[in-house]
Design a protein around this motif. Sequence first.
Motif, mmCIF file in Angstrom:
data_model
loop_
_atom_site.group_PDB
_atom_site.id
_atom_site.type_symbol
_atom_site.label_atom_id
_atom_site.label_comp_id
_atom_site.label_asym_id
_atom_site.label_seq_id
_atom_site.Cartn_x
_atom_site.Cartn_y
_atom_site.Cartn_z
ATOM 1 N N ASP A 188 43.360 50.058 59.105
ATOM 2 C CA ASP A 188 44.788 49.820 58.912
ATOM 3 C C ASP A 188 44.978 48.343 58.578
ATOM 4 O O ASP A 188 44.842 47.469 59.434
ATOM 5 N N THR A 216 50.571 48.216 53.535
ATOM 6 C CA THR A 216 52.024 48.383 53.583
ATOM 7 C C THR A 216 52.747 47.366 52.704
ATOM 8 O O THR A 216 52.222 46.278 52.450
ATOM 9 N N SER A 218 55.718 46.512 53.855
ATOM 10 C CA SER A 218 56.742 46.102 54.827
ATOM 11 C C SER A 218 56.622 44.656 55.288
ATOM 12 O O SER A 218 57.577 44.118 55.845
HETATM 13 C C1 LIG Z 1 49.257 47.901 62.648
HETATM 14 C C2 LIG Z 1 50.364 48.552 61.908
HETATM 15 N N1 LIG Z 1 50.079 49.569 61.108
HETATM 16 C C3 LIG Z 1 51.035 50.204 60.411
HETATM 17 C C4 LIG Z 1 52.355 49.826 60.515
HETATM 18 C C5 LIG Z 1 53.369 50.628 59.780
HETATM 19 O O1 LIG Z 1 54.006 49.947 58.804
HETATM 20 P P1 LIG Z 1 54.896 50.669 57.731
HETATM 21 O O2 LIG Z 1 55.102 52.096 58.131
HETATM 22 O O3 LIG Z 1 56.158 49.905 57.692
HETATM 23 O O4 LIG Z 1 54.110 50.588 56.459
HETATM 24 C C6 LIG Z 1 52.711 48.759 61.338
HETATM 25 C C7 LIG Z 1 54.112 48.364 61.479
HETATM 26 O O5 LIG Z 1 54.515 47.544 62.224
HETATM 27 C C8 LIG Z 1 51.689 48.118 62.065
HETATM 28 O O6 LIG Z 1 51.962 47.111 62.903
#
Ligand SMILES: Cc1ncc(COP(=O)(O)O)c(C=O)c1O
Length: 364
Positions: A188, A216, A218
């Motif tokens: 991840d 991501t 985000s």
């Molecule tokens: C370690 C990790 N993985 C995945 C995500 C998911 O992110 P998103 O669904 O916004 O792509 C987050 C979000 O905070 C995260 O901290």
Amino acid sequence: MTTAPAPQPGIMGIDLYQGGASKIAGRDDVLKLSSNENPYGAPPSAVEAARVAAADMHLYPPTDHAPLRRAIAEVHDLDPERVICGVGSDEVIHWLCQAYAGPGDQVLHTEHGFLMYGISARAAGAAPVKVPERDRTVDVDALLDGVTDATKLVFIANPANPTGTLLNGQDVTRLADGLPDGCLLVLDGAYAEFADDFDGGLRLAETRANVVATRTFSKLYGLGGMRVGWAYGARDAIDVLNRIRGPFNLSNVALAAAEAAVRDRDFAAMTRDGNAAQRARLICGLRALGLGCDDSQANFVLARFADRATAEAADAHLQAAGIVVRHPVGYGFPAALRITVGDEAGTTRVLDALRAFAERDDDL
Ligand SMILES: Cc1ncc(COP(=O)(O)O)c(C=O)c1O
């Protein structure tokens, strides 16, 4: 009276995910440092692309995400046929569990791992299993020791949330090589772009059939509200995930914004540089106050206090100063606060507030 149908086993064992708080009653100057969002906002190029795409909101979006996958592949030097896009990387994590784990299976993650791994494992009817970390860092030997015949998936976030620590490339490769056949390693990389000289495991996913890397939009790309994430893996694995992906999972607006964002290399570089500079300031400032703090490679820092009561008092003090951070009790850190790296003014504000807290009756 009829009886309500029972949900699938495991579903009622899921604790509701608590997002980072964003409001403080009575304040309109809140500094939100609780969800690892981009302090510089969304890229203007993405905002404009979303505005243009909004005119097409009466039309269904394309199902294959081809232009976005092509853009991701160009920027990261990948094969677009091996990219899949989801509603945040959360959706990708969900598909991985649904596709590869079910009742009787185990999904491994580390002690302080991202909460969605356990939630998605349970939603699929599988059992999440936590293995210990070493000094708040993923421990490859503990993970390999934790693998059983029932283990179908191993999740690690690298850098990890909420610690910000990074597992080096050699150890990640050792983990991938040590897993038995039939067990998939998910790297991840939600925070991968913030780490120095790190590809988030994309090259490993390129060459290993048992590795999938997730990313991501985000964080670095400032599109948390658009909900776009992606994964890269072997063609067979991507084919599996595409079979359970909703055909219209991403909207026209989200697709356009993400494509513009990934092509906006200047915005990404500005965010990365700004984060590196403010992260160094934040870590240095926290240590100067006597707080424990690892060398984060992400866009947040975990500040460790003497005990839970002190962390709670510091949290309350920050809130009184209009600053929201994350108290990561659910991650197994009751005596810590996770602070998103802000812009220069935000970093000054949070450090000033913590200094005032420390000076107040020697609170630290
Ligand atoms: C370690 C990790 N993985 C995945 C995500 C998911 O992110 P998103 O669904 O916004 O792509 C987050 C979000 O905070 C995260 O901290």
